[in-house]
Design an enzyme around this catalytic site. Structure first.
Site, mmCIF file in Angstrom:
data_model
loop_
_atom_site.group_PDB
_atom_site.id
_atom_site.type_symbol
_atom_site.label_atom_id
_atom_site.label_comp_id
_atom_site.label_asym_id
_atom_site.label_seq_id
_atom_site.Cartn_x
_atom_site.Cartn_y
_atom_site.Cartn_z
ATOM 1 N N ILE A 1 0.774 -1.164 -0.112
ATOM 2 C CA ILE A 1 -0.015 0.160 0.000
ATOM 3 C C ILE A 1 1.042 1.086 0.038
ATOM 4 O O ILE A 1 1.463 1.432 0.954
ATOM 5 C CB ILE A 1 -0.967 -0.059 1.126
ATOM 6 C CG1 ILE A 1 -1.838 -1.284 1.158
ATOM 7 C CG2 ILE A 1 -1.734 1.275 1.212
ATOM 8 C CD1 ILE A 1 -2.682 -1.345 2.390
ATOM 9 N N PRO A 2 0.961 1.924 -1.066
ATOM 10 C CA PRO A 2 1.989 3.064 -1.364
ATOM 11 C C PRO A 2 1.994 4.298 -0.577
ATOM 12 O O PRO A 2 1.699 5.346 -1.267
ATOM 13 C CB PRO A 2 2.097 3.184 -2.682
ATOM 14 C CG PRO A 2 0.637 2.843 -3.209
ATOM 15 C CD PRO A 2 0.148 1.713 -2.344
ATOM 16 N N CYS A 3 2.039 3.986 0.571
ATOM 17 C CA CYS A 3 1.845 5.486 1.407
ATOM 18 C C CYS A 3 2.973 6.321 1.185
ATOM 19 O O CYS A 3 2.888 7.527 1.452
ATOM 20 C CB CYS A 3 1.522 5.307 2.822
ATOM 21 S SG CYS A 3 2.669 4.373 3.652
ATOM 22 N N HIS A 4 4.247 5.827 0.544
ATOM 23 C CA HIS A 4 5.199 6.628 0.402
ATOM 24 C C HIS A 4 5.090 7.577 -0.836
ATOM 25 O O HIS A 4 5.945 8.741 -0.846
ATOM 26 C CB HIS A 4 6.463 5.771 0.123
ATOM 27 C CG HIS A 4 6.089 4.672 -1.088
ATOM 28 N ND1 HIS A 4 5.861 3.535 -0.786
ATOM 29 C CD2 HIS A 4 6.408 4.806 -2.308
ATOM 30 C CE1 HIS A 4 5.416 2.683 -1.951
ATOM 31 N NE2 HIS A 4 5.859 3.680 -2.851
#
Length: 284
Positions: free
Chosen positions: A246-249
């Site tokens: 989950i690409p919260c970056h």
């Protein structure tokens, strides 16, 4: 004992930290190489092997102006297209492969007493991770910066009464292929997550941000159907239980600054630059 990959990443991370602090001065290759105690030749070769681009090109990805341009393009076109059609760019499509299934209250009540969780440790380009799975999908992934025992203790704190088995399974192996971006070996990844309806909606919306793309907290809240709830969206991002997948970056400040990250701002810079470099190569 640290692996060679972990040692190399620490050197790369140190170099990225130097870039982040000094990018306005556009430091020369020799300066950065000296900072990580390598010759310019060896540093350039190591960096290109890791990122796929030269240190000078990578420095561009860390600039605020470059981030603003990505935000402008992604927010106006690519993100809209991804959100409306389920597509995330050319080639094999990231968000089509990752699906979230929310846990039922019965699956995590009483500390997850009904859950059987396999877990293992793996090396990635950004450091070691712990990855855990139920029979329905990945339920936890986090960087194990403090070592395996603290990482496992953090996992157990989420599901204290689950039954744990240190075992590598196909669900975990398949998920870890995203770090190599070997799409030919990637089947659909299932995530089996504990979260509120709002959190799961935010996490699902994050999957629509394509690799190499960026978004803001305000835009993320709007896409999730809660315009104006950017602080709540930020909290949901901070509570993301699955690093990288989950690409919260990919969520940064509206002014183009990279901002903070649960697993460290230097790692966030590293991941953003690494993805941008690979997306540029894929589109070349």
């Amino acid at each position: 004992m640290e692996t060679q990959q972990e040692l190399d990443y620490k050197r790369i991370a140190s170099a990225i930290g130097f870039f982040k602090e000094n990018f306005k001065a556009q430091p020369r290759l020799e300066e950065v190489a000296e900072h990580v105690h390598l010759s310019p030749f060896h540093f350039q070769r190591m960096f290109q092997q890791w990122a796929g681009v030269t240190p000078k090109q990578f420095l561009q990805y860390l600039s605020v102006e470059h981030a603003k341009e990505i935000l402008k393009n992604t927010g106006a076109s690519l993100f809209d297209t991804a959100f409306e059609t389920g597509l995330s760019g050319t080639g094999r499509l990231y968000d089509l492969f990752i699906k979230i299934e929310g846990m039922t209250p019965g699956e995590y009540k009483n500390g997850g007493a009904s859950l059987h969780i396999n877990y293992s440790f793996a090396d990635t380009p950004f450091g070691a991770v712990i990855v855990a799975s139920t029979d329905k999908g990945i339920c936890h992934m986090a960087f194990a910066d403090e070592g395996e025992e603290p990482a496992f203790a953090q996992l157990k704190a989420v599901f204290p009464n689950a039954q744990y088995h240190q075992r590598v399974d196909m669900i975990q192996q398949n998920a870890l292929f995203v770090f190599s971006q070997d799409w030919s070996r990637l089947d659909e990844i299932k995530l089996h997550l504990k979260g509120t309806d709002f959190q799961i909606k935010v996490w699902d919306t994050l999957l629509k941000v394509p690799p190499g793309g960026l978004t803001t907290y305000a835009d993320l809240a709007r896409r999730a159907g809660h315009e104006g709830a950017f602080r709540a969206a930020g909290t949901a991002v901070g509570n993301n239980p699955v690093a990288f997948l989950i690409p919260c970056h990919r969520v940064i400040k509206a002014n183009g600054e990279i901002g903070e990250y649960h697993w460290g701002s230097i790692r966030k810079n590293a991941i953003i630059g690494w993805e941008a470099a690979r997306q540029q190569k894929d589109n070349a």
